[in-house]
Design a protein around this motif. Structure first.
Motif, short mmCIF file in Angstrom:
data_model
loop_
_atom_site.label_atom_id
_atom_site.label_comp_id
_atom_site.label_asym_id
_atom_site.label_seq_id
_atom_site.Cartn_x
_atom_site.Cartn_y
_atom_site.Cartn_z
N LEU A 1 -12.37 3.36 2.17
CA LEU A 1 -12.49 2.66 3.45
C LEU A 1 -13.97 2.58 3.81
O LEU A 1 -14.58 3.58 4.18
N LEU B 1 -8.33 5.92 -2.21
CA LEU B 1 -8.40 4.81 -1.26
C LEU B 1 -9.77 4.84 -0.60
O LEU B 1 -10.16 5.85 -0.02
N LEU C 1 0.83 -1.21 0.00
CA LEU C 1 0.00 0.00 0.00
C LEU C 1 0.86 1.26 0.00
O LEU C 1 0.58 2.22 -0.72
N LEU D 1 -8.77 10.07 0.20
CA LEU D 1 -9.22 9.04 1.13
C LEU D 1 -10.73 9.18 1.32
O LEU D 1 -11.20 10.14 1.93
N LEU E 1 -10.25 -0.78 1.13
CA LEU E 1 -10.14 -1.38 2.45
C LEU E 1 -11.57 -1.69 2.89
O LEU E 1 -12.21 -0.89 3.57
N PRO F 1 -6.01 3.63 7.78
CA PRO F 1 -5.12 4.03 6.68
C PRO F 1 -3.84 4.73 7.12
O PRO F 1 -3.10 5.23 6.27
N VAL G 1 -0.63 4.23 5.20
CA VAL G 1 -0.68 4.71 3.82
C VAL G 1 -0.55 6.24 3.80
O VAL G 1 0.14 6.80 2.94
N ARG G 2 -1.21 6.89 4.73
CA ARG G 2 -1.14 8.35 4.81
C ARG G 2 0.30 8.84 4.85
O ARG G 2 0.66 9.83 4.19
#
Length: 372
Positions: free
Chosen positions: A107, A105, A34, A45, A132, A59, A62-63
């Motif tokens: 979530l 991304l 990721l 996001l 995710l 996350p 990833v951030r």
């Protein structure tokens, strides 16, 4: 008993390859991939208020790798799949400097991954997306395979495209916050594919059903991994549903029509599919098929505790059926089981025959003593 470790799969498709992680510890296992995927890029996001409150820290790895992070929000549930939501998100992404190599991304659950995939596929003619998924339904089905879409008043997912995610990371730790209803709906999606494609998975679900409905992580992990593997294999062979992949629509032809007729959000998707499976079993038995499978699936759906149908207008359900996105000029196409581990797709049935069966089916389904 400790949960089984996360499993990794790859899903080749016409534009590249999706990497799928599923099971306990999937996020930690996939963290490196990721971070590499987002490194140095602008990250959008997308989540919902409820999911962000529960899993907003997920996350974090990833951030840290992104050049910039822009938070996007969508409503919880099926209402997120309004075309206006996609337009709003596109405008926000443009206003925040989105580029062709930006990343999205997602979530959240299946409605969010459907919306997010559609948004990614349409923005600048396509940017990369990763999911995710935080619900069982999304982990075993919705987030995998590249189907994206939004709803119209006339029907579910009538506007959409194929846009495969770069990564799907389905960590079963997130399932611990789900209510029993959400677990039930996710299990229906696993059951529909197990019945026609993976008999051993169906046997596992039958054996472990009480633990699965209780959210037992050691029981959920293998089901998530197995279902992801089954779907990945089918999609790899038929990425744009021109044949075998249609088996994954078992129960969805009537299920989507029930959702549309009830009003999106009034009937949970998994519950609607469960009723669609029952109707498909009736159609199969009329042809002398599914003698071995029908009793098992009926008993399993009974054990799930799927609630009765709300009162529905048969004409409205029939109208929604005719607008089904899988219909052709020849008519509505059905998926029917022949036997355990085998089904047929693309079956066109006379509308008059469906109409004659539908009224009694809806009436029985809405009754407290269902009798189906």
């Amino acid at each position: 008993m400790s949960p089984e470790p996360a499993a990794r799969f790859t899903l080749p498709h016409p534009r590249g390859e999706s990497v799928l992680w599923g099971g306990s510890g999937a996020l930690a296992a996939a963290a490196g991939e990721l971070r590499e995927w987002v490194a140095g890029r602008r990250l959008f996001l997308l989540s919902t208020p409820r999911v962000r409150a529960l899993h907003g820290d997920a996350p974090a790895p990833v951030r840290a790798a992104a050049a910039a992070v822009v938070e996007l929000s969508a409503p919880d549930g099926e209402i997120a799949k309004e075309p206006a939501e996609a337009v709003r998100l596109w405008r926000e992404m443009a206003a925040h400097g989105g580029r062709r190599d930006s990343r999205l991304l997602c979530l959240g659950g299946g409605s969010l991954t459907d919306l997010g995939g559609f948004v990614a596929g349409g923005f600048l003619r396509g940017i990369e997306v990763a999911h995710l998924p935080t619900t069982l339904l999304a982990q075993v089905d919705a987030a995998i395979g590249g189907k994206t879409g939004v709803d119209l008043p006339e029907g579910k997912n009538l506007v959409g495209l194929f846009h495969h995610p770069a990564l799907v990371v389905a960590d079963t730790a997130w399932l611990g916050t789900l209510p029993r209803e959400a677990l039930r709906c996710g299990l229906v999606e696993a059951i529909k594919m197990a019945a026609l494609l993976a008999p051993e998975l169906l046997a596992r679900i039958e054996r472990d059903l009480d633990r699965l409905l209780a959210g037992d992580a050691t029981a959920l992990g293998p089901v998530v991994a197995a279902a992801a593997g089954v779907k990945a294999a089918v999609v790899a062979r038929d990425p744009e549903e021109r044949g075998e992949r249609a088996l994954l629509n078992f129960g969805h032809t009537l299920g989507h029509a029930l959702e549309a007729a009830a009003g999106f959000g009034a009937l949970a998707h998994g519950d609607a599919v469960a009723w669609g499976i029952r109707f498909a079993l009736d159609l199969a038995r009329e042809r002398g098929w599914a003698a071995d499978l029908a009793p098992r699936l009926t008993a399993l759906l009974d054990r799930l505790g799927v609630p009765p149908l709300p009162p529905l207008d048969g004409a409205a359900v029939l109208a929604a059926l005719q607008r089904d996105k899988k219909a052709t000029e020849a008519g509505v196409r059905w998926v029917l089981p022949e036997r355990l581990g085998q089904g047929r797709w693309g079956i066109v049935l006379p509308p008059a025959g469906i109409a004659a069966r539908l009224g009694p089916f809806l009436a029985a389904g809405a009754a407290p003593a269902r009798g189906l």
